[in-house]
Structures are given as structure tokens and as C-alpha cells.
Write an enzyme that holds these catalytic residues in place. Structure first.
Site, mmCIF file in Angstrom:
data_model
loop_
_atom_site.group_PDB
_atom_site.id
_atom_site.type_symbol
_atom_site.label_atom_id
_atom_site.label_comp_id
_atom_site.label_asym_id
_atom_site.label_seq_id
_atom_site.Cartn_x
_atom_site.Cartn_y
_atom_site.Cartn_z
ATOM 1 N N TYR A 25 -1.472 -8.845 10.031
ATOM 2 C CA TYR A 25 -0.483 -7.837 9.705
ATOM 3 C C TYR A 25 -0.829 -6.885 10.533
ATOM 4 O O TYR A 25 0.307 -6.366 10.965
ATOM 5 C CB TYR A 25 -1.259 -7.171 8.146
ATOM 6 C CG TYR A 25 -0.407 -5.964 7.710
ATOM 7 C CD1 TYR A 25 0.877 -5.918 7.561
ATOM 8 C CD2 TYR A 25 -0.959 -4.633 7.748
ATOM 9 C CE1 TYR A 25 1.770 -4.884 7.270
ATOM 10 C CE2 TYR A 25 -0.481 -3.583 7.492
ATOM 11 C CZ TYR A 25 0.945 -3.684 7.079
ATOM 12 O OH TYR A 25 1.528 -2.167 6.756
ATOM 13 N N GLU A 47 3.572 0.703 -0.789
ATOM 14 C CA GLU A 47 2.599 1.582 -0.565
ATOM 15 C C GLU A 47 2.514 2.439 -2.013
ATOM 16 O O GLU A 47 1.299 2.765 -2.151
ATOM 17 C CB GLU A 47 3.328 2.923 0.399
ATOM 18 C CG GLU A 47 3.401 2.312 1.962
ATOM 19 C CD GLU A 47 2.114 1.764 2.530
ATOM 20 O OE1 GLU A 47 1.031 2.088 1.813
ATOM 21 O OE2 GLU A 47 2.215 0.944 3.559
ATOM 22 N N TRP A 55 -5.131 -2.144 0.609
ATOM 23 C CA TRP A 55 -3.942 -2.803 1.030
ATOM 24 C C TRP A 55 -4.081 -4.168 0.893
ATOM 25 O O TRP A 55 -3.022 -5.138 0.800
ATOM 26 C CB TRP A 55 -3.745 -2.062 2.475
ATOM 27 C CG TRP A 55 -2.333 -2.770 3.229
ATOM 28 C CD1 TRP A 55 -2.311 -3.669 4.130
ATOM 29 C CD2 TRP A 55 -1.136 -2.532 2.574
ATOM 30 N NE1 TRP A 55 -1.080 -4.038 4.247
ATOM 31 C CE2 TRP A 55 -0.515 -3.443 3.552
ATOM 32 C CE3 TRP A 55 -0.417 -1.973 1.472
ATOM 33 C CZ2 TRP A 55 1.212 -3.459 3.249
ATOM 34 C CZ3 TRP A 55 0.813 -2.021 1.253
ATOM 35 C CH2 TRP A 55 1.593 -2.723 2.097
#
Length: 191
Positions: A25, A47, A55
Site C-alpha cells: 500500500y 477513511e 488502517w
């Protein structure tokens, strides 16, 4: 903490080295420009779902989110009704948080009324002035900025839910409005 050598010897932001998922990522997505209303809607939703979680939790469920929310195509999600909300609350492939699911659906209904490109234009109108120095350490990376606060206010004023200044800043980082790769990080200025 400054940039750290990864398994391949390349310097990276320290957070990226926690897992292979993070490395991929970090190296290929985080901080790269994202445009398009549906693509930005997806990032905005993810988000919001990340709020209060790691995350990595979201990253590992991203395909489940994409399946559950029709690829984050705004026009399709805007058509979701109460049965879809119940289906999403039972979907083990996503985060089953009622408030976040309801915000995702409500936001699609709002955005479906906008002109094409309007979300992209609104978000990208909050790019900070150029010249901000690259952070040398993680402690120099802010969680909130005047631009993220302004973006949050603009989105809220337009009827978008679950987007505070911290979430707005994470969106700005993820979508390339700001480049918070550390100064020594190889991904800061990819070739």
C-alpha cells in the site's frame, strides 16, 4: 523516527514495514494522486470506516467493502435502501458499524445530486500551498492541518457526514493532496 530500511533495503516510512500489506500500500498507493468522484468517494468512505481502528483492518477488508458497496459507484450506492442497510450490518466482510454504514449511504445520496467532477473539484481545491518541507521524522507529520479543517467544514456544509478534520487529513494523505512520505523515503519521489 526517520525512514527505515525495508526487506529489500529501500528506505520507507516506518509504519509501512509492519506488514507486507502495508509495504504494498505504501509503495504503490499512499500519497499518489487519486481523481474521480467514485474513487474519491471510496477513499472518503474507507477513511470514515477506519476512524478508531487501524488502517490495516480496513486494508485487509477493502475487497469486502468494494463488493458490499457496489464498487463504491455513487449512483449505485445512492439507490441502496433499508434492506441493503440490514444486509451491510450482517456482512462479515466489512466493519459492521451502524453509524458508519448509515453515513456511507447518506453520503452517496447527497453526492448523487452533484454534478460530475464536483466532489473531485471540492476535495482538490484544498491542496496546501506548495513549499511545505518534507517531514524528516514521523513526529513531523501532522494529524490535522488548516486545509484539512477547511475541507472537513466544506464537506460537512455540503451534507457529507463522518468527515472530521483528522479523517479529512488522512484522506488528503491517501489521495496525494499532501505528500507525507518522509524526506528519506524512496516512495516520496518515485521514479
Amino acid at each position: 523516527m526517520t525512514a527505515v530500511a525495508g526487506p529489500d533495503g529501500g528506505l520507507r516510512c516506518p509504519w509501512a514495514l509492519a506488514t507486507e500489506d502495508y509495504i504494498a500500500y505504501h509503495d504503490t498507493e499512499w500519497g499518489r494522486a487519486v481523481h474521480g468522484d467514485d474513487a474519491l468517494y471510496e477513499r472518503l468512505c474507507l477513511e470514515a470506516f477506519q476512524s478508531g481502528l487501524s488502517w490495516l483492518t480496513i486494508l485487509r477488508r477493502r475487497e469486502g467493502f468494494r463488493t458490499a458497496f457496489s464498487g463504491f459507484v455513487i449512483a449505485e450506492v445512492a439507490e441502496f435502501g433499508p434492506a441493503d442497510a440490514q444486509r451491510l450490518l450482517a456482512d462479515e466482510g466489512i466493519i459492521r458499524n451502524r453509524a458508519k454504514i448509515e453515513a456511507t449511504l447518506a453520503n452517496a445520496k447527497v453526492l448523487a445530486q452533484w454534478e460530475p467532477g464536483e466532489l473531485d473539484a471540492l476535495i482538490w481545491s484544498h491542496v496546501p500551498e506548495p513549499g511545505r518541507p518534507a517531514p524528516a521524522t514521523i513526529s513531523e507529520v501532522p494529524a490535522v492541518t488548516p486545509e484539512s479543517t477547511a475541507l472537513s467544514k466544506a464537506l460537512k456544509k455540503a451534507g457529507i457526514r463522518f468527515v472530521g478534520p483528522t479523517t479529512a487529513y488522512a484522506l488528503m494523505q491517501a489521495c496525494g493532496l499532501v505528500n507525507d512520505h518522509l524526506a528519506a523515503c524512496a516512495a516520496r519521489d518515485p521514479a
